[in-house]
Design an enzyme around this catalytic site. Sequence first.
Site, short mmCIF file in Angstrom:
data_model
loop_
_atom_site.label_atom_id
_atom_site.label_comp_id
_atom_site.label_asym_id
_atom_site.label_seq_id
_atom_site.Cartn_x
_atom_site.Cartn_y
_atom_site.Cartn_z
N ASP A 119 -15.90 26.66 47.28
CA ASP A 119 -17.32 26.36 47.49
C ASP A 119 -17.43 25.30 48.58
OD1 ASP A 119 -18.32 28.11 45.55
OD2 ASP A 119 -18.21 26.62 43.97
N ASP A 137 -21.79 33.43 46.53
CA ASP A 137 -22.73 33.02 45.49
C ASP A 137 -24.17 33.30 45.91
OD1 ASP A 137 -20.54 31.99 44.07
OD2 ASP A 137 -20.85 29.96 44.84
#
Length: 160
Positions: A119, A137
């Site tokens: 991330d 995501d």
Amino acid sequence: MLAYRRLWIIAAIIFVADQATKIWVNATLPFNSYGLDGITVIPGFFNLVHVGNTGAAWSMFSGRSTLLALLALATLVALFFWRRHLGLKHPTAQIAFGLLCGGIVGNLVDRLLHGHVIDFVDLHFGNYVYPTFNVADSAICVGVFWYVLWSLRQPTSSNT
């Protein structure tokens, strides 16, 4: 398979964009690069960082990367078997599921290669820090939202 070409093209674009950004993050930022090690894009709002998430959204099920990888595979298999019931021949549904599948595969590859999802998008809203996320995501969230909106607008069939 040609009937689903829009889905495949969008999924491939999302997957490539996701993996390309993660390769860049891996090469550019040290792992766990919050604060001074990250890149400030918009001060006080948007940073680029490099963190690993062994969980799902908002780090739910942290440390369960293998379970989440199996769930991702099961989801892809279920989508394949239920594609007719999901209306995947419709262009709007193909866009939604192209986003969804591209994101699922992008995060699945991370789990298999790294044991966690990479991330890097770090957003701040005043004192609130939004959970760090990535291209996959975002695609998953937009795909689900798009499909729900589309499915709510579809006429219902009457059994009378």
